[in-house]
Design an enzyme around this catalytic site. Sequence first.
Site, PDB file in Angstrom:
ATOM      1  N   HIS A  98       0.826  -1.206   0.000  1.00 41.79           N
ATOM      2  CA  HIS A  98       0.000   0.000   0.000  1.00 41.79           C
ATOM      3  C   HIS A  98       0.860   1.256   0.000  1.00 41.79           C
ATOM      4  O   HIS A  98       1.947   1.276   0.564  1.00 41.79           O
ATOM      5  CB  HIS A  98      -0.963   0.033   1.189  1.00 41.79           C
ATOM      6  CG  HIS A  98      -0.313  -0.197   2.514  1.00 41.79           C
ATOM      7  ND1 HIS A  98       0.028  -1.443   2.975  1.00 41.79           N
ATOM      8  CD2 HIS A  98       0.075   0.670   3.486  1.00 41.79           C
ATOM      9  CE1 HIS A  98       0.581  -1.352   4.161  1.00 41.79           C
ATOM     10  NE2 HIS A  98       0.635  -0.063   4.503  1.00 41.79           N
ATOM     11  N   HIS A 100       0.832   5.159   1.132  1.00 43.49           N
ATOM     12  CA  HIS A 100       0.167   6.194   1.936  1.00 43.49           C
ATOM     13  C   HIS A 100       0.274   7.520   1.209  1.00 43.49           C
ATOM     14  O   HIS A 100       1.371   7.916   0.795  1.00 43.49           O
ATOM     15  CB  HIS A 100       0.879   6.390   3.284  1.00 43.49           C
ATOM     16  CG  HIS A 100       0.793   5.251   4.232  1.00 43.49           C
ATOM     17  ND1 HIS A 100      -0.073   5.247   5.300  1.00 43.49           N
ATOM     18  CD2 HIS A 100       1.477   4.087   4.310  1.00 43.49           C
ATOM     19  CE1 HIS A 100       0.092   4.116   5.997  1.00 43.49           C
ATOM     20  NE2 HIS A 100       1.031   3.404   5.414  1.00 43.49           N
TER      21      HIS A 100
HETATM   22  P1  AMP Z   1       1.560   0.363   7.444  1.00 42.73           P
HETATM   23  O1  AMP Z   1       2.060   0.627   8.826  1.00 42.73           O
HETATM   24  O2  AMP Z   1       2.312   1.089   6.385  1.00 42.73           O
HETATM   25  O3  AMP Z   1       1.457  -1.126   7.153  1.00 42.73           O
HETATM   26  O4  AMP Z   1       0.105   0.981   7.371  1.00 42.73           O
HETATM   27  C1  AMP Z   1      -1.075   0.254   7.469  1.00 42.73           C
HETATM   28  C2  AMP Z   1      -2.176   1.267   7.599  1.00 42.73           C
HETATM   29  O5  AMP Z   1      -3.407   0.600   7.420  1.00 42.73           O
HETATM   30  C3  AMP Z   1      -2.225   1.981   8.937  1.00 42.73           C
HETATM   31  O6  AMP Z   1      -2.011   3.370   8.757  1.00 42.73           O
HETATM   32  C4  AMP Z   1      -3.647   1.688   9.435  1.00 42.73           C
HETATM   33  O7  AMP Z   1      -4.248   2.795  10.029  1.00 42.73           O
HETATM   34  C5  AMP Z   1      -4.367   1.296   8.169  1.00 42.73           C
HETATM   35  N1  AMP Z   1      -5.502   0.433   8.372  1.00 42.73           N
HETATM   36  C6  AMP Z   1      -5.514  -0.762   9.003  1.00 42.73           C
HETATM   37  N2  AMP Z   1      -6.749  -1.278   8.969  1.00 42.73           N
HETATM   38  C7  AMP Z   1      -7.540  -0.407   8.295  1.00 42.73           C
HETATM   39  C8  AMP Z   1      -8.909  -0.375   7.928  1.00 42.73           C
HETATM   40  N3  AMP Z   1      -9.751  -1.367   8.236  1.00 42.73           N
HETATM   41  N4  AMP Z   1      -9.377   0.688   7.244  1.00 42.73           N
HETATM   42  C9  AMP Z   1      -8.540   1.695   6.923  1.00 42.73           C
HETATM   43  N5  AMP Z   1      -7.243   1.731   7.236  1.00 42.73           N
HETATM   44  C10 AMP Z   1      -6.746   0.698   7.915  1.00 42.73           C
END
Ligand code: AMP
Length: 137
Positions: A98, A100
Amino acid sequence: MSECIFCKIINGEIPSYKVYEDDHVYAFLDITQGTRGHTLLIPKNHIPNVYELDEETAHHVFKAVPKVAKAIKKAFNPIGLNIINNNDRPLQSVYHFHVHLIPRYEHDGVSISSIDHSNDYSESDFKAVQDAIKQAF
Ligand code: AMP
Ligand code: ZN
């Protein structure tokens, strides 16, 4: 059935605040809203991280990055925008690739900076680092 939370979002098994979708990618609000408009852009196929990201999927994801960025800019007129992708522990918490997109505002309290270590590097240090990466292709 996938246990991946982002695959579940794509499949509609759990809800999300979708902002954009095409045949290959899906963009939705990060639940934390680190800043107003913080958005995640993901490929629809399950790929854990950048090391397993094939070129075609990379093409689809990164083609969509400026589209989503421009929509966020138009919506919120931020002073800037950070684009971040975390890979592997302890940086990555969801193992579905993903991107950001984090719009930035005055006094938003977010700190994304790197420290300047250039004074610690001689010409030969730079060359050693350069060689290590070049030889790893
Ligand atoms: P990372 O630390 O780069 O793996 O980021 C994962 C991101 O996914 C975090 O910023 C979380 O807030 C986001 N996240 C996890 N679950 C959900 C969800 N159900 N809906 C939206 N964002 C999510
Ligand atoms: Zn997944």
